[in-house]
Enzyme design. Structure first.
Site, PDB file in Angstrom:
ATOM      1  N   ALA A 137       0.798  -1.233   0.000  1.00 27.51           N
ATOM      2  CA  ALA A 137       0.000   0.000   0.000  1.00 27.51           C
ATOM      3  C   ALA A 137       0.831   1.284   0.000  1.00 27.51           C
ATOM      4  O   ALA A 137       0.253   2.367   0.124  1.00 27.51           O
ATOM      5  CB  ALA A 137      -1.010   0.025   1.144  1.00 27.51           C
ATOM      6  N   ALA A 138       2.159   1.187  -0.166  1.00 28.94           N
ATOM      7  CA  ALA A 138       2.951   2.426  -0.256  1.00 28.94           C
ATOM      8  C   ALA A 138       2.511   3.220  -1.495  1.00 28.94           C
ATOM      9  O   ALA A 138       2.389   4.453  -1.454  1.00 28.94           O
ATOM     10  CB  ALA A 138       4.440   2.101  -0.318  1.00 28.94           C
ATOM     11  N   GLY A 139       2.216   2.508  -2.587  1.00 29.96           N
ATOM     12  CA  GLY A 139       1.740   3.181  -3.805  1.00 29.96           C
ATOM     13  C   GLY A 139       0.359   3.798  -3.588  1.00 29.96           C
ATOM     14  O   GLY A 139       0.045   4.849  -4.158  1.00 29.96           O
ATOM     15  N   ASP A 140      -0.458   3.156  -2.770  1.00 27.98           N
ATOM     16  CA  ASP A 140      -1.788   3.705  -2.476  1.00 27.98           C
ATOM     17  C   ASP A 140      -1.664   4.966  -1.618  1.00 27.98           C
ATOM     18  O   ASP A 140      -2.395   5.948  -1.818  1.00 27.98           O
ATOM     19  CB  ASP A 140      -2.650   2.660  -1.741  1.00 27.98           C
ATOM     20  CG  ASP A 140      -2.858   1.408  -2.575  1.00 27.98           C
ATOM     21  OD1 ASP A 140      -2.900   1.526  -3.823  1.00 27.98           O
ATOM     22  OD2 ASP A 140      -2.962   0.315  -1.996  1.00 27.98           O
TER      23      ASP A 140
HETATM   24  O1  RIB Z   1      -2.026  -2.042  -2.968  1.00 23.70           O
HETATM   25  C1  RIB Z   1      -2.095  -2.919  -1.867  1.00 23.70           C
HETATM   26  C2  RIB Z   1      -3.394  -3.678  -1.879  1.00 23.70           C
HETATM   27  O2  RIB Z   1      -3.430  -4.526  -2.994  1.00 23.70           O
HETATM   28  C3  RIB Z   1      -3.616  -4.556  -0.686  1.00 23.70           C
HETATM   29  O3  RIB Z   1      -4.203  -3.886   0.404  1.00 23.70           O
HETATM   30  C4  RIB Z   1      -4.461  -5.687  -1.241  1.00 23.70           C
HETATM   31  O4  RIB Z   1      -5.780  -5.671  -0.795  1.00 23.70           O
HETATM   32  C5  RIB Z   1      -4.378  -5.554  -2.764  1.00 23.70           C
HETATM   33  O5  RIB Z   1      -5.534  -5.114  -3.278  1.00 23.70           O
END
Ligand code: RIB
Length: 312
Positions: free
Chosen positions: A255-258
């Site tokens: 989730a660093a990209g998120d």
């Molecule tokens: O980008 C990370 C996410 O990718 C995780 O939280 C997982 O659920 C997948 O969707």
């Protein structure tokens, strides 16, 4: 509202998953069994993670998507609410499981993910049509590709017809990605996704430039290719430049990209300065990588500003 610093309104249309996280000393080789050091259930999903990132970075955020009618569905929506994300457009899906991601995490913080779409796969273009008002009254819409592509296209169409900024994180890249999807205000693939879409391996500055230029020519107005510890390669009508990463002790890159996409969206809609928004996103990504898990790893506005202002 661009150029002001009032609280931006951001809609995130995307996946909501429960992450089943196994920490292991190494990834298993085919045909072998290994013992995990720990197992955790952590709220995730690229869409939901970006929603939490944007909310913690200071935006008013609406999540658009679907969860199942299982126990995870309620936990996932409840978790988003706790982070201040409005879930009135998160639909419960009868007789369906919530999205799941099986995540293996190695001691260096790298991961390997298998995603099961569950209710995310039932988020239809018709659902998105019902959410037209919230999309069109937002300053920006964030999208990823863990929901059906027709729904992503419908959200892009609804948003662009009202001049709402569209930011697409094209992950995961499907076979035969339709090129209309790339005609957005900003596309932010990581280096692997950029290679999958353009066929250009992103191993050097020249290759990053070539891949970004290719995405720009396909219709993205701005391109930000995330390069992990190297930073982010930004390309638009002003040309290409590398915006360096902040140093961090990596614990879990999930989730660093998120975190990057959500925080960038907030800063960009507030200040209309994309170079600075990418630096702000880089700081959010570094904080998320230094902590365990997806949504629990997102930094607050003051934490992001603290890191971002430390190197000016
Ligand atoms: O980008 C990370 C996410 O990718 C995780 O939280 C997982 O659920 C997948 O969707």
């Amino acid at each position: 509202m661009q150029g002001s610093s009032r609280q931006p309104k951001i809609a995130v249309a995307g996946s909501i998953n429960m992450d089943l996280v196994l920490r292991c000393s190494q990834f298993p080789k085919p045909g072998t069994t290994i013992v995990a050091q720990s197992y955790d259930e952590i709220s995730g999903g690229k869409g939901a993670n970006q929603a939490v990132s944007a909310a913690k970075a200071g935006a008013q955020v609406s999540m658009l998507g679907r969860v199942g009618d299982d126990a995870f569905g309620g936990r996932l929506a409840g978790g988003l609410n706790k982070h201040g994300v409005d879930c009135s457009h998160v639909l419960a899906t009868p007789n369906c499981e919530s999205g799941l991601a099986m995540i293996m995490l190695d001691p260096t913080g790298q991961n390997s993910i298998i995603f099961v779409e569950g209710a995310n796969g039932q988020f239809t273009p018709e659902d998105a049509g019902q959410m037209r008002d919230v999309i069109q009254s937002s300053d920006a819409v964030l999208l990823q590709l863990e929901i059906p592509l027709e729904t992503v296209l419908e959200v892009i169409q609804i948003a662009t017809s009202a001049n709402v900024r569209v930011i697409l994180d094209p992950a995961p890249v499907p076979e035969g990605l339709p090129e209309e999807l790339l005609k957005v205000d900003l596309i932010c693939p990581n280096e692997h996704e950029a290679e999958q879409i353009t066929g250009i391996a992103v191993d050097s500055h020249e290759q990053a430039l070539a891949a970004a230029e290719s995405l720009y020519k396909k219709g993205a107005k701005h391109v930000a290719i995330t390069l992990g510890s190297r930073g982010t390669f930004l390309f638009d009508h002003n040309g290409g430049r590398l915006i360096p990463a902040f140093e961090t002790k990596v614990v879990d890159t999930t989730a660093a990209g998120d975190a990057f996409a959500g925080a960038l969206a907030v800063y960009w809609t507030q200040h209309d300065d994309l170079d600075e928004a990418v630096r702000f996103g880089n700081a959010a990504g570094a904080i998320a990588a230094s902590r365990m898990g997806a949504q629990p790893s997102m930094g607050t506005r003051s934490e992001i500003e603290g890191l971002w202002k430390s190197i000016k």
